[in-house]
Enzyme design. Structure first.
Site, PDB file in Angstrom:
ATOM      1  CD  GLU A   1      41.684  12.158  -4.532  1.00  0.00           C
ATOM      2  OE1 GLU A   1      42.430  12.607  -3.637  1.00  0.00           O
ATOM      3  OE2 GLU A   1      41.429  12.531  -5.418  1.00  0.00           O
TER       4      GLU A   1
ATOM      5  CD  GLU B   1      42.636  15.596  -0.512  1.00  0.00           C
ATOM      6  OE1 GLU B   1      41.445  16.225  -0.384  1.00  0.00           O
ATOM      7  OE2 GLU B   1      43.234  14.657  -0.661  1.00  0.00           O
TER       8      GLU B   1
END
Length: 383
Positions: free
Chosen positions: A126, A106
């Site tokens: 995740e 990210e």
């Protein structure tokens, strides 16, 4: 020692993440990177910025040592750092080697450019903790690799070789030779380009998005078995198509918080930490010398003993298996052989590999044959 270092190579500032072993984006790292960014922006000599990782990788994401602690939410948060990088008036280049996963990916997605070693590994894992990418990954990744690839990566949490994404907007170059030198050269080449490209500004041109998302929802529902994270991941990625970028970020954040507070993610995170704690013994220091295991022995050829012996054989370690009589010994060996032959039939092993592993299992009826073993495990059946 700083958790990130700052150097200048001619007109290029270089910020290097340095938080072993995987450059987790803990609070100290976030502070140091933001300080490096501010320093580069204040320097008239620095015309471009490169962010890279020390050691074996770029960043594997959040620092697990800060999970469930106030430092995880302390400013600058990962969201604050990502926004500062994205809004930099000077071009920021992420140089990726090893791994870029979770929050590490990210962070790279917020940079204006990304260059990578061809063997780098990319992932948003995740979902495996019952969560979804919560720092813009569900909104920027689809704009970089397309809707279908982003759904596959985020819903599965699978790792993808960077080279497999060569044709996407995720990567701008794959330098050969030294990655740092290649990234610095690339940064110098784009230093004067304006406007700066940002993934958030890319339009989501997905004319068949509605049909694909409906198909994906049916598929994910069938395999998620009641776990909410895979479908929430899909909902978040769908927002990248149906909502403006900032609204999509809010949707992502709301979904992330709902998962974070749910029992499923709490249980998965508990298991995550428990698995790591199980491998540590409080009074055994990390620098304790280890003993090489070249040969092993197992006393008992029953279900447990046979399974332990197979683990050694699977690791390529010769293992003696001792029993009290010929009948239980032969029965145990037959069970081990049966397991290997079943694996070969299913294509998990070749027939040659099955025979090779079976050849490492050495039956015996005498304790003298265990004398030279580096490790002996007792697995005798007890009433």
């Amino acid at each position: 020692m700083s958790a990130a270092t700052y150097e200048r190579h001619g007109p290029t500032a270089v910020i290097r993440l340095d938080n072993p072993p995987v450059n987790g984006l803990g609070h100290a790292v976030r502070v140091a990177v933001l300080e490096g960014l501010d320093r580069a922006l204040a320097s008239p000599e620095a015309q471009a910025i490169v962010i890279l990782g020390a050691g074996k990788g770029f960043s594997a994401g959040a620092d697990i040592r800060e999970f469930n602690t106030p430092r995880m939410l302390a400013e600058p948060t990962l969201h604050t750092l990502i926004r500062a990088v994205e809004e930099s008036p000077k071009p920021v280049v992420a140089a990726i080697h090893g791994v870029a996963m979770g929050g590490g990916l990210e962070l790279a997605l917020a940079c204006h450019y990304r260059v990578a070693a061809a063997d780098a590994q990319i992932a948003q894992p995740e979902v495996k903790l019952g969560l979804l990418p919560g720092a813009g990954g569900t909104q920027r990744l689809p704009r970089a690799v397309g809707l279908e690839t982003a759904v596959d990566m985020i819903v599965s949490g699978a790792t993808v070789p960077a080279a497999a994404l060569r044709a996407t907007a995720l990567f701008d170059a794959f330098p050969t030779g030294d990655l740092a030198e290649g990234a610095i050269a690339f940064a110098e080449g784009v230093a004067a380009r304006r406007p700066l490209p940002r993934l958030r500004d890319r339009a989501m041109a997905e004319p068949r998005a509605e049909g694909f998302l409906a198909f994906a929802r049916n598929a994910v529902t069938a395999v998620s078995k009641g776990y909410p994270a895979p479908l929430k991941c899909l909902d978040a990625v769908a927002a990248s198509v149906s909502q403006p970028f900032e609204e999509g970020l809010r949707t992502e954040r709301d979904l992330f918080v709902s998962l974070m507070m749910g029992t499923e993610s709490r249980a998965l995170r508990h298991a995550f930490f428990a698995e790591r704690a199980a491998g540590k013994i409080a009074d055994v220091p990390d620098d304790t010398p280890t003993r090489p295991i070249r040969t092993a022995a197992v006393i008992g050829a029953g279900t447990m003993g046979g399974g332990i012996a197979m683990n050694f054989a699977n690791a390529g370690i010769p293992v003696a298996v001792l029993e009290t009589g010929r009948e239980p010994l032969d029965r145990g060996l037959a069970t081990i052989r049966g397991h290997y032959e079943a694996s070969a039939r299913k294509g998990k092993l070749t027939a040659a590999q099955a025979e090779e592993r079976m050849g490492l299992v050495r039956p015996t009826l005498g304790y003298a044959d265990l004398a030279q073993a580096d490790i002996v495990i007792e697995a005798v059946f007890e009433d």
